[in-house]
Design a protein around this motif. Structure first.
Motif, PDB file in Angstrom:
ATOM      1  N   PHE A   1      -2.082  -5.672   1.690  1.00 10.93           N
ATOM      2  CA  PHE A   1      -2.006  -5.711   3.152  1.00 10.93           C
ATOM      3  C   PHE A   1      -2.556  -7.029   3.705  1.00 10.93           C
ATOM      4  N   GLY A   2      -2.031  -7.425   4.844  1.00 10.06           N
ATOM      5  CA  GLY A   2      -2.525  -8.617   5.532  1.00 10.06           C
ATOM      6  C   GLY A   2      -1.781  -9.889   5.213  1.00 10.06           C
ATOM      7  N   PHE A   3      -0.645  -9.798   4.497  1.00 13.12           N
ATOM      8  CA  PHE A   3       0.075 -11.007   4.103  1.00 13.12           C
ATOM      9  C   PHE A   3       1.558 -10.956   4.470  1.00 13.12           C
ATOM     10  N   ARG A   4       1.940  -9.989   5.292  1.00 10.33           N
ATOM     11  CA  ARG A   4       3.346  -9.870   5.667  1.00 10.33           C
ATOM     12  C   ARG A   4       3.816 -11.073   6.484  1.00 10.33           C
ATOM     13  N   HIS A   5       2.889 -11.684   7.229  1.00 10.64           N
ATOM     14  CA  HIS A   5       3.256 -12.877   8.006  1.00 10.64           C
ATOM     15  C   HIS A   5       3.620 -14.045   7.094  1.00 10.64           C
ATOM     16  N   MET A   6       3.258 -13.938   5.812  1.00 15.78           N
ATOM     17  CA  MET A   6       3.603 -14.966   4.831  1.00 15.78           C
ATOM     18  C   MET A   6       4.825 -14.566   4.004  1.00 15.78           C
ATOM     19  N   GLY A   7       5.441 -13.423   4.369  1.00 12.10           N
ATOM     20  CA  GLY A   7       6.613 -12.960   3.649  1.00 12.10           C
ATOM     21  C   GLY A   7       6.293 -12.157   2.406  1.00 12.10           C
ATOM     22  N   VAL A   8       5.030 -11.731   2.243  1.00 13.30           N
ATOM     23  CA  VAL A   8       4.624 -10.984   1.059  1.00 13.30           C
ATOM     24  C   VAL A   8       4.695  -9.488   1.362  1.00 13.30           C
ATOM     25  N   ALA A   9       5.476  -8.758   0.576  1.00 10.26           N
ATOM     26  CA  ALA A   9       5.654  -7.316   0.782  1.00 10.26           C
ATOM     27  C   ALA A   9       4.364  -6.555   0.531  1.00 10.26           C
ATOM     28  N   VAL A  10       4.278  -5.359   1.099  1.00  9.31           N
ATOM     29  CA  VAL A  10       3.111  -4.499   0.882  1.00  9.31           C
ATOM     30  C   VAL A  10       3.052  -4.027  -0.562  1.00  9.31           C
ATOM     31  N   SER A  11       4.193  -3.635  -1.140  1.00  5.62           N
ATOM     32  CA  SER A  11       4.251  -3.061  -2.490  1.00  5.62           C
ATOM     33  C   SER A  11       3.359  -1.823  -2.575  1.00  5.62           C
ATOM     34  N   GLY A  12       2.727  -1.584  -3.716  1.00  2.00           N
ATOM     35  CA  GLY A  12       1.908  -0.400  -3.888  1.00  2.00           C
ATOM     36  C   GLY A  12       2.709   0.793  -4.363  1.00  2.00           C
ATOM     37  N   CYS A  13       2.017   1.888  -4.631  1.00  2.00           N
ATOM     38  CA  CYS A  13       2.650   3.096  -5.173  1.00  2.00           C
ATOM     39  C   CYS A  13       3.668   3.666  -4.193  1.00  2.00           C
ATOM     40  N   LEU A  14       4.820   4.030  -4.710  1.00  2.00           N
ATOM     41  CA  LEU A  14       5.832   4.663  -3.876  1.00  2.00           C
ATOM     42  C   LEU A  14       5.351   6.014  -3.371  1.00  2.00           C
ATOM     43  N   ASP A  15       4.634   6.746  -4.198  1.00  2.00           N
ATOM     44  CA  ASP A  15       4.076   8.037  -3.804  1.00  2.00           C
ATOM     45  C   ASP A  15       2.553   7.925  -3.844  1.00  2.00           C
ATOM     46  N   GLN A  16       1.987   7.585  -2.705  1.00  2.00           N
ATOM     47  CA  GLN A  16       0.543   7.378  -2.643  1.00  2.00           C
ATOM     48  C   GLN A  16      -0.239   8.661  -2.908  1.00  2.00           C
ATOM     49  N   ILE A  17       0.316   9.802  -2.538  1.00  3.58           N
ATOM     50  CA  ILE A  17      -0.385  11.065  -2.758  1.00  3.58           C
ATOM     51  C   ILE A  17      -0.487  11.384  -4.244  1.00  3.58           C
ATOM     52  N   PHE A  18       0.633  11.285  -4.969  1.00  2.43           N
ATOM     53  CA  PHE A  18       0.591  11.541  -6.407  1.00  2.43           C
ATOM     54  C   PHE A  18      -0.381  10.593  -7.105  1.00  2.43           C
ATOM     55  N   ALA A  19      -0.372   9.327  -6.706  1.00  3.39           N
ATOM     56  CA  ALA A  19      -1.268   8.353  -7.334  1.00  3.39           C
ATOM     57  C   ALA A  19      -2.733   8.703  -7.072  1.00  3.39           C
ATOM     58  N   ARG A  20      -3.039   9.129  -5.856  1.00  2.00           N
ATOM     59  CA  ARG A  20      -4.407   9.537  -5.539  1.00  2.00           C
ATOM     60  C   ARG A  20      -4.815  10.743  -6.381  1.00  2.00           C
ATOM     61  N   CYS A  21      -3.889  11.671  -6.558  1.00  2.00           N
ATOM     62  CA  CYS A  21      -4.178  12.852  -7.377  1.00  2.00           C
ATOM     63  C   CYS A  21      -4.492  12.453  -8.818  1.00  2.00           C
ATOM     64  N   ALA A  22      -3.677  11.554  -9.376  1.00  2.00           N
ATOM     65  CA  ALA A  22      -3.898  11.122 -10.757  1.00  2.00           C
ATOM     66  C   ALA A  22      -5.267  10.474 -10.910  1.00  2.00           C
ATOM     67  N   ASN A  23      -5.625   9.613  -9.970  1.00  2.00           N
ATOM     68  CA  ASN A  23      -6.931   8.966 -10.032  1.00  2.00           C
ATOM     69  C   ASN A  23      -8.070   9.977  -9.907  1.00  2.00           C
ATOM     70  N   ALA A  24      -7.903  10.954  -9.033  1.00  2.00           N
ATOM     71  CA  ALA A  24      -8.955  11.958  -8.858  1.00  2.00           C
ATOM     72  C   ALA A  24      -9.186  12.754 -10.135  1.00  2.00           C
ATOM     73  N   LEU A  25      -8.131  13.032 -10.875  1.00  2.00           N
ATOM     74  CA  LEU A  25      -8.251  13.841 -12.093  1.00  2.00           C
ATOM     75  C   LEU A  25      -9.040  13.138 -13.197  1.00  2.00           C
ATOM     76  N   VAL A  26      -9.083  11.793 -13.172  1.00  2.00           N
ATOM     77  CA  VAL A  26      -9.881  11.081 -14.182  1.00  2.00           C
ATOM     78  C   VAL A  26     -11.201  10.574 -13.602  1.00  2.00           C
ATOM     79  N   GLY A  27     -11.499  10.982 -12.364  1.00  2.00           N
ATOM     80  CA  GLY A  27     -12.777  10.625 -11.762  1.00  2.00           C
ATOM     81  C   GLY A  27     -12.819   9.258 -11.127  1.00  2.00           C
ATOM     82  N   ASN A  28     -11.655   8.682 -10.845  1.00  2.00           N
ATOM     83  CA  ASN A  28     -11.600   7.358 -10.220  1.00  2.00           C
ATOM     84  C   ASN A  28     -11.691   7.441  -8.700  1.00  2.00           C
TER      85      ASN A  28
END
Length: 332
Positions: free
Chosen positions: A22-49
């Motif tokens: 985040f914070g670089f779209r004015h430079m033409g840089v995409a946000v990217s990141g996980c397509l499914d932020q909820i699933f990714a959060r769940c995976a991290n929570a299961l390993v204690g991250n």
């Protein structure tokens, strides 16, 4: 103590992602990141991250990973078929929605994703270099992940080892609500005939095979612009979830790796709470749209966050079964 994973076989379409850049779209840089932020959060929570640690996003065929330094904890979220081959010669299933501890020499062998995207989280998160505030892979600019590319055979992924056993953790699979994908109309709603706006909100659309991390094309009733010249606009800002309609009249939903500006009019934008649902759509799947207000969109996001906190509290310790029959029966 540090952990280290070798990518023995990269699979297909797999990348390192986190919350996004985040914070670089004015430079033409995409946000990217996980397509499914909820699933990714769940995976991290299961390993204690922490919620937003970098993990592996699996979009087609999963990787084969061998632990070179460990032990470490791993969790799969999503419909990914996988098994563990132990260094001592034993084998066992690797169920989704549950953590599992791997020792040095153990190998995770994963296969196809049966719909949507899946995530593999590891203890401590994948510690590739941070670029512009994120570890997310953005292929078009060759930044993030490892050299800005999809996983490749022979890559090494640093993470954190785990001390002692501590027990495994399991939670129920997260399910998204059924019903239409919710959108806010505009910002170029006026570039379309009123009949087309009505059609968009009442017709059925089908997801095509033309989909990647940048966006997905839909098939269905053609949407008419008010005039031929209304099919093009002076390029303005684009955000994940924006629904562009070019001159051919077929909608395109933009996703995490979308461009930062675009010259096609946008009939609507998917609300933030429904963006993760898009990641789980498959080719040939039929979807519908429903218009909501800004207040309803905020309430939906608040409701989703509350639901995630309830899910997080449902994580419980579990003892791993001793035989394969019990392991298969333990899959959530």
């Amino acid at each position: 103590m540090s952990g280290l994973i070798e990518v023995v076989h990269a699979g297909f379409g797999n990348s390192i992602q986190d919350k996004g850049r985040f914070g670089f779209r004015h430079m033409g840089v995409a946000v990217s990141g996980c397509l499914d932020q909820i699933f990714a959060r769940c995976a991290n929570a299961l390993v204690g991250n922490a919620q937003n640690e970098a993990c592996i996003e699996v979009r087609a065929y999963g990787p084969t990973l061998t632990v070179r330094q460990g032990p470490l904890r791993l969790a799969i979220v999503g419909h990914l078929v996988a098994r563990i081959s132990r260094a001592d010669g034993g084998e066992e299933a690797c169920p989704s929605w549950q953590s599992i501890t791997l020792n040095v020499g153990d190998t995770l062998e994963s296969a196809e994703v049966n719909g949507g995207v899946a995530y593999i989280a590891v203890s401590g998160g994948i510690a590739t270099p941070v670029q512009l505030g994120s570890r997310s892979t953005y292929q078009r600019a060759l930044i993030g992940g490892i050299d800005g590319r999809l996983l490749m055979n022979g890559n090494f992924l640093p993470c954190a080892a785990v001390e002692g056993g501590g027990g495994e953790r399991r939670a129920p699979a997260w399910h998204y609500p059924d019903g239409p994908v919710r959108v806010m109309l505009g910002p170029q709603e006026g570039n379309f005939t009123s009949e087309s706006v009505h059609e968009f909100l009442n017709a059925s659309y089908k997801v095509t095979t033309q989909m990647d991390r940048m966006g997905m094309r839909l098939e269905g009733p053609l949407l008419a612009h008010v005039a031929k010249e209304a099919a093009d606009i002076v390029s303005d800002g684009i955000t994940p979830g924006a629904i562009q309609v070019p001159g051919n009249g077929l909608p395109i939903i933009l996703l995490a790796d979308c461009q930062t500006v675009g010259g096609y009019p946008k009939i609507a934008t998917v609300i933030s709470a429904d963006l993760p649902r898009l990641a789980q759509l498959r080719p040939e799947q039929v979807i519908h749209f429903r218009a909501v207000s800004a207040g309803e969109a905020r309430a939906a996001l608040h409701e989703q966050e509350n639901r995630w906190r309830v899910w997080e509290k449902s994580i419980a310790g579990v003892e791993m079964p001793d035989d394969d029959d019990d392991i298969y029966g333990a899959v959530v």
